[in-house]
Design an enzyme around this catalytic site. Structure first.
Site, PDB file in Angstrom:
ATOM      1  N   ARG A 193     -42.927 -22.916  52.956  1.00  0.00           N
ATOM      2  CA  ARG A 193     -42.790 -22.913  51.497  1.00  0.00           C
ATOM      3  C   ARG A 193     -41.334 -22.760  51.052  1.00  0.00           C
ATOM      4  O   ARG A 193     -41.053 -22.101  50.052  1.00  0.00           O
ATOM      5  CB  ARG A 193     -43.620 -21.791  50.869  1.00  0.00           C
ATOM      6  CG  ARG A 193     -45.103 -21.964  50.998  1.00  0.00           C
ATOM      7  CD  ARG A 193     -45.629 -22.831  49.870  1.00  0.00           C
ATOM      8  NE  ARG A 193     -47.069 -22.911  49.892  1.00  0.00           N
ATOM      9  CZ  ARG A 193     -47.870 -22.125  49.175  1.00  0.00           C
ATOM     10  NH1 ARG A 193     -47.377 -21.223  48.386  1.00  0.00           N
ATOM     11  NH2 ARG A 193     -49.161 -22.283  49.248  1.00  0.00           N
TER      12      ARG A 193
ATOM     13  N   ARG B 158     -41.070 -21.335  44.162  1.00  0.00           N
ATOM     14  CA  ARG B 158     -40.710 -20.596  42.946  1.00  0.00           C
ATOM     15  C   ARG B 158     -39.667 -19.505  43.107  1.00  0.00           C
ATOM     16  O   ARG B 158     -39.205 -18.949  42.126  1.00  0.00           O
ATOM     17  CB  ARG B 158     -41.976 -20.002  42.324  1.00  0.00           C
ATOM     18  CG  ARG B 158     -42.844 -21.045  41.651  1.00  0.00           C
ATOM     19  CD  ARG B 158     -44.210 -20.483  41.334  1.00  0.00           C
ATOM     20  NE  ARG B 158     -44.881 -20.137  42.584  1.00  0.00           N
ATOM     21  CZ  ARG B 158     -46.130 -19.708  42.675  1.00  0.00           C
ATOM     22  NH1 ARG B 158     -46.844 -19.536  41.591  1.00  0.00           N
ATOM     23  NH2 ARG B 158     -46.665 -19.427  43.842  1.00  0.00           N
TER      24      ARG B 158
ATOM     25  N   ARG C  60     -39.680 -28.168  38.249  1.00  0.00           N
ATOM     26  CA  ARG C  60     -41.119 -28.094  37.988  1.00  0.00           C
ATOM     27  C   ARG C  60     -41.378 -28.147  36.483  1.00  0.00           C
ATOM     28  O   ARG C  60     -42.315 -28.824  36.034  1.00  0.00           O
ATOM     29  CB  ARG C  60     -41.675 -26.813  38.583  1.00  0.00           C
ATOM     30  CG  ARG C  60     -43.162 -26.612  38.426  1.00  0.00           C
ATOM     31  CD  ARG C  60     -43.503 -25.307  39.115  1.00  0.00           C
ATOM     32  NE  ARG C  60     -44.876 -24.926  39.017  1.00  0.00           N
ATOM     33  CZ  ARG C  60     -45.392 -24.226  38.017  1.00  0.00           C
ATOM     34  NH1 ARG C  60     -44.638 -23.877  37.000  1.00  0.00           N
ATOM     35  NH2 ARG C  60     -46.664 -23.881  38.034  1.00  0.00           N
TER      36      ARG C  60
ATOM     37  N   ASP D  87     -49.057 -30.735  48.763  1.00  0.00           N
ATOM     38  CA  ASP D  87     -49.994 -29.631  48.940  1.00  0.00           C
ATOM     39  C   ASP D  87     -51.091 -30.066  49.893  1.00  0.00           C
ATOM     40  O   ASP D  87     -51.361 -31.262  50.019  1.00  0.00           O
ATOM     41  CB  ASP D  87     -50.598 -29.204  47.595  1.00  0.00           C
ATOM     42  CG  ASP D  87     -51.161 -27.793  47.703  1.00  0.00           C
ATOM     43  OD1 ASP D  87     -50.375 -26.849  47.649  1.00  0.00           O
ATOM     44  OD2 ASP D  87     -52.385 -27.660  47.895  1.00  0.00           O
TER      45      ASP D  87
ATOM     46  N   TYR E 174     -61.629 -24.266  50.548  1.00  0.00           N
ATOM     47  CA  TYR E 174     -61.362 -24.526  49.126  1.00  0.00           C
ATOM     48  C   TYR E 174     -62.422 -25.444  48.515  1.00  0.00           C
ATOM     49  O   TYR E 174     -62.828 -25.275  47.368  1.00  0.00           O
ATOM     50  CB  TYR E 174     -59.966 -25.144  48.954  1.00  0.00           C
ATOM     51  CG  TYR E 174     -58.854 -24.152  49.231  1.00  0.00           C
ATOM     52  CD1 TYR E 174     -58.465 -23.233  48.261  1.00  0.00           C
ATOM     53  CD2 TYR E 174     -58.224 -24.104  50.465  1.00  0.00           C
ATOM     54  CE1 TYR E 174     -57.457 -22.302  48.514  1.00  0.00           C
ATOM     55  CE2 TYR E 174     -57.214 -23.181  50.728  1.00  0.00           C
ATOM     56  CZ  TYR E 174     -56.841 -22.284  49.745  1.00  0.00           C
ATOM     57  OH  TYR E 174     -55.855 -21.362  49.998  1.00  0.00           O
TER      58      TYR E 174
HETATM   59  O1  CP3 Z   1     -43.272 -25.542  52.559  1.00  0.00           O
HETATM   60  C1  CP3 Z   1     -42.944 -26.260  51.589  1.00  0.00           C
HETATM   61  O2  CP3 Z   1     -41.909 -26.060  50.922  1.00  0.00           O
HETATM   62  C2  CP3 Z   1     -43.783 -27.501  51.281  1.00  0.00           C
HETATM   63  C3  CP3 Z   1     -44.726 -27.397  50.233  1.00  0.00           C
HETATM   64  C4  CP3 Z   1     -46.099 -26.767  50.402  1.00  0.00           C
HETATM   65  C5  CP3 Z   1     -46.818 -26.339  49.272  1.00  0.00           C
HETATM   66  N1  CP3 Z   1     -48.086 -26.006  49.660  1.00  0.00           N
HETATM   67  C6  CP3 Z   1     -46.287 -26.314  47.912  1.00  0.00           C
HETATM   68  C7  CP3 Z   1     -46.915 -25.429  46.919  1.00  0.00           C
HETATM   69  C8  CP3 Z   1     -46.932 -26.603  51.516  1.00  0.00           C
HETATM   70  C9  CP3 Z   1     -46.655 -26.845  52.984  1.00  0.00           C
HETATM   71  C10 CP3 Z   1     -48.197 -26.123  51.018  1.00  0.00           C
HETATM   72  C11 CP3 Z   1     -49.381 -25.885  51.865  1.00  0.00           C
HETATM   73  C12 CP3 Z   1     -50.523 -25.153  51.313  1.00  0.00           C
HETATM   74  N2  CP3 Z   1     -51.088 -25.260  50.075  1.00  0.00           N
HETATM   75  C13 CP3 Z   1     -51.309 -24.255  52.065  1.00  0.00           C
HETATM   76  C14 CP3 Z   1     -51.118 -23.927  53.517  1.00  0.00           C
HETATM   77  C15 CP3 Z   1     -50.009 -22.971  53.717  1.00  0.00           C
HETATM   78  C16 CP3 Z   1     -50.291 -21.588  53.237  1.00  0.00           C
HETATM   79  O3  CP3 Z   1     -49.556 -21.145  52.331  1.00  0.00           O
HETATM   80  O4  CP3 Z   1     -51.199 -20.950  53.746  1.00  0.00           O
HETATM   81  C17 CP3 Z   1     -52.331 -23.776  51.213  1.00  0.00           C
HETATM   82  C18 CP3 Z   1     -53.404 -22.763  51.577  1.00  0.00           C
HETATM   83  C19 CP3 Z   1     -52.183 -24.430  49.962  1.00  0.00           C
HETATM   84  C20 CP3 Z   1     -53.063 -24.311  48.754  1.00  0.00           C
HETATM   85  C21 CP3 Z   1     -52.307 -23.772  47.624  1.00  0.00           C
HETATM   86  N3  CP3 Z   1     -51.364 -24.488  46.913  1.00  0.00           N
HETATM   87  C22 CP3 Z   1     -52.377 -22.476  47.073  1.00  0.00           C
HETATM   88  C23 CP3 Z   1     -53.286 -21.371  47.578  1.00  0.00           C
HETATM   89  C24 CP3 Z   1     -51.450 -22.441  46.020  1.00  0.00           C
HETATM   90  C25 CP3 Z   1     -51.202 -21.309  45.055  1.00  0.00           C
HETATM   91  C26 CP3 Z   1     -50.423 -20.253  45.784  1.00  0.00           C
HETATM   92  C27 CP3 Z   1     -49.230 -19.809  44.994  1.00  0.00           C
HETATM   93  O5  CP3 Z   1     -48.247 -19.451  45.649  1.00  0.00           O
HETATM   94  O6  CP3 Z   1     -49.299 -19.813  43.756  1.00  0.00           O
HETATM   95  C28 CP3 Z   1     -50.804 -23.684  45.959  1.00  0.00           C
HETATM   96  C29 CP3 Z   1     -49.744 -24.070  45.024  1.00  0.00           C
HETATM   97  C30 CP3 Z   1     -48.431 -24.427  45.624  1.00  0.00           C
HETATM   98  N4  CP3 Z   1     -48.258 -25.264  46.685  1.00  0.00           N
HETATM   99  C31 CP3 Z   1     -47.144 -24.028  45.144  1.00  0.00           C
HETATM  100  C32 CP3 Z   1     -46.192 -24.662  45.946  1.00  0.00           C
HETATM  101  C33 CP3 Z   1     -44.696 -24.629  45.803  1.00  0.00           C
HETATM  102  C34 CP3 Z   1     -46.888 -23.134  43.939  1.00  0.00           C
HETATM  103  C35 CP3 Z   1     -47.187 -23.989  42.759  1.00  0.00           C
HETATM  104  C36 CP3 Z   1     -46.288 -23.759  41.591  1.00  0.00           C
HETATM  105  O7  CP3 Z   1     -45.135 -24.224  41.589  1.00  0.00           O
HETATM  106  O8  CP3 Z   1     -46.790 -23.136  40.652  1.00  0.00           O
END
Ligand code: CP3
Length: 355
Positions: free
Chosen positions: A27, A31, A40, A77, A153
């Site tokens: 990640r 943010r 964003r 994602d 999910y």
């Molecule tokens: O690593 C990176 O920079 C690449 C981007 C990336 C995102 N999601 C961007 C994201 C990657 C590799 C993921 C994978 C992902 N997404 C996983 C597996 C990895 C892990 O964290 O366990 C999972 C379970 C998801 C599902 C998901 N997407 C969730 C549970 C959430 C909300 C969590 C949160 O932090 O709010 C997201 C949203 C998400 N995916 C964000 C980002 C940058 C935050 C969204 C925002 O900008 O509001």
């Protein structure tokens, strides 16, 4: 295609000699970076950001401009795949991802099919665009969720604490879950192969929730389907091996089994000792990770010490990609992330005496 100026990450995944331990952070685009929040806001929402080729490229590169990272990861994602299956992904502020149509009824499950990859063209376009923008600076990682993590999910309809709905299905109607998992495995295989075709130079499968399963259930409902994917992936592209990384959060007990899948590397969370993990998997796979993301909330000195401890625990030689054991927290101080990256580069050289 442009040649790579820094292939340390790819060499470490294949346990080939390196001069220092490469690092990227799960990640890393997110943010905790003010520039990410600005882009964003410009995109309107997280999903629009993922679907906008230029802006998705921009946020992928942002952390590389700040830190000396050894890999980029596609900005997207894991839930793009179930979205393409028609489940209706949306993000409600502060609540994380949600699906309009959770997959709980037998009739809906019977209708589930592998989506047309054309629906995910925006992801493949982002991969090609990021490769152009990187211009050989570092390798680009593609990724997907594991079949089981995606199913969590899809069946729960969003994030969950107990996984009551999917576990009820698993124990009461395993046939329904097998159908979902097999469809997911086929979809993920096609999705990752298309990312590789578009230019992803390594791929990671995120099994974020495999660790909530019992030992037997992990093998039957998660590992088996990750193996189905590794068996179906294109392992060479542009004349180079495309390494596959499996990351099961909470999967430390199952490393030997995971190493048998044919993956090139395993991701570790922070709960196991990386030196012991290395002895357990032997020569079979490289290891990635192990740093607790919340250790970045310590002092500069404690961050350096923790990086040093992990590097020493892994010991001499190649086969370690430094990373966080899970995603970087949104309240992390970016200066601390920079300190980690620089410390790993500096402190790891002593373990890679190029003889
Ligand atoms: O690593 C990176 O920079 C690449 C981007 C990336 C995102 N999601 C961007 C994201 C990657 C590799 C993921 C994978 C992902 N997404 C996983 C597996 C990895 C892990 O964290 O366990 C999972 C379970 C998801 C599902 C998901 N997407 C969730 C549970 C959430 C909300 C969590 C949160 O932090 O709010 C997201 C949203 C998400 N995916 C964000 C980002 C940058 C935050 C969204 C925002 O900008 O509001």
């Amino acid at each position: 295609m442009n040649s790579l100026q820094n292939d340390t990450f790819l060499r470490a995944l294949l346990k080939q000699p390196v001069e220092y331990t490469p690092i990227w952070m799960m990640r890393q685009a997110g943010r905790y970076l003010p520039e990410y929040k600005a882009t964003r806001a410009q995109a309107g929402s997280f999903l629009e950001l993922c679907k906008n080729t230029d802006l998705a490229t921009e946020v992928t590169i942002q952390p590389l401009d700040r830190f000396d990272l050894d890999a980029a990861i596609l900005f997207s994602d894991i839930l793009t795949v179930p979205d393409a299956m028609g489940l209706g992904l949306y993000f409600s502020e502060g609540e994380g991802p949600k699906f309009e149509r959770a997959l709980q009824h037998e009739a809906d499950i019977a209708k589930l099919t592998v989506p047309d990859m054309a629906k995910l063209q925006y992801v493949f376009d982002a991969v090609s665009s990021i490769r152009r923008a990187l211009n050989g600076r570092v390798p680009l990682i593609g990724f997907s969720g594991s079949p089981f993590t995606l199913a969590c999910y899809m069946v729960e309809g969003g994030s969950s604490k107990e996984f009551r709905t999917i576990k009820s299905m698993m124990y009461a109607r395993p046939d329904l879950l097998y159908k979902i998992l097999d469809t997911n495995a086929q979809a993920v295989t096609a999705y990752l192969n298309a990312q590789i075709e578009a230019g992803a130079q390594a791929v990671q499968i995120f099994d974020t929730w495999g660790g909530v399963l019992s030992d037997a259930a992990f093998e039957e409902f998660s590992l088996r389907y990750m193996k189905q994917i590794t068996d179906g992936l294109k392992r060479e592209h542009e004349g180079r091996r495309v390494p596959v990384i499996l990351f099961t959060k909470g999967g430390g007990l199952w490393l030997e089994k995971m190493a048998q899948t044919g993956a090139d590397a395993l991701g570790l969370d922070w709960s196991c000792n990386i030196g012991e993990a290395r002895r357990r998997v032997g020569d079979k796979v490289a290891l990635q990770g192990n740093f607790d993301p919340f250790a970045l909330f310590g002092t500069p000195e404690s961050i350096r010490n923790e990086a040093a401890r992990i590097l020493a625990a892994f010991g001499e030689g190649s086969g370690h990609v430094f990373n966080l054991g899970h995603g970087i927290n949104q309240h992390t101080n970016p200066e601390h992330a920079k300190l980690l990256v620089d410390s790993v580069h500096e402190l790891s050289r002593q373990y890679h005496s190029s003889k």
